[in-house]
Design an enzyme around this catalytic site. Structure first.
Site, PDB file in Angstrom:
ATOM      1  CD  GLU A   1      -0.857  -1.286   8.895  1.00 26.53           C
ATOM      2  OE1 GLU A   1      -1.805  -2.038   9.223  1.00 26.53           O
ATOM      3  OE2 GLU A   1      -1.018  -0.206   8.329  1.00 26.53           O
ATOM      4  CB  THR A   2       5.621  -4.165   7.286  1.00 25.02           C
ATOM      5  OG1 THR A   2       4.766  -3.899   6.165  1.00 25.02           O
ATOM      6  CG2 THR A   2       6.227  -5.541   7.140  1.00 25.02           C
TER       7      THR A   2
END
Length: 131
Positions: free
Chosen positions: A56-57
């Site tokens: 997600e980062t």
């Protein structure tokens, strides 16, 4: 925006606490690595949630770069398939843009261990909004 700028912006965030380090950052491709140590479940295996955080980062950074100045990216969907475990060293995620529109951006993130074996495949979609 380059990897050094992204690393500086990450100070004090979850990414920094998990030891995520950006190696490459552009709207088309984002590469980051994360230590297995400190991001494991009780059995000593890389926690699946840690892989999801890395993915997600990576996807969010790519989407934010794609969105451009004055805009933000917020994750609205993520999935992850865990292929194998990792118990030591680093895992590296390579995020590739699948779609880059005005309101949505989608990235596929492939996470591999130091031997190049695929640990996890993830896809994240971000909504792009004005700041």
């Amino acid at each position: 925006m380059d990897a050094a700028m992204v690393n500086a912006m990450s100070e004090g965030t979850l990414a920094a606490r998990m030891g995520i380090e950006f190696l490459e950052a552009s709207a088309e491709r984002v590469v980051a690595r994360m230590p297995v140590e400190g991001n494991t479940q009780p059995y000593g295996l890389l926690h699946g949630g840690a892989s999801a955080v890395l993915a997600e980062t990576i996807g969010s950074i790519g989407a934010a770069i794609h969105a451009g100045p004055g805009r933000i990216a917020v994750g609205i969907e993520i999935n992850a398939t865990h292929h194998r475990s990792a118990t030591s060293g680093y895992v590296t995620g390579v995020g590739t843009r699948l779609h880059g529109g005005r309101t949505l951006a989608t990235y596929q993130v492939e996470i591999s261990d130091e031997q190049g074996r695929k640990v996890c495949t993830s896809r994240i979609t971000c909504m792009l909004r004005d700041r």
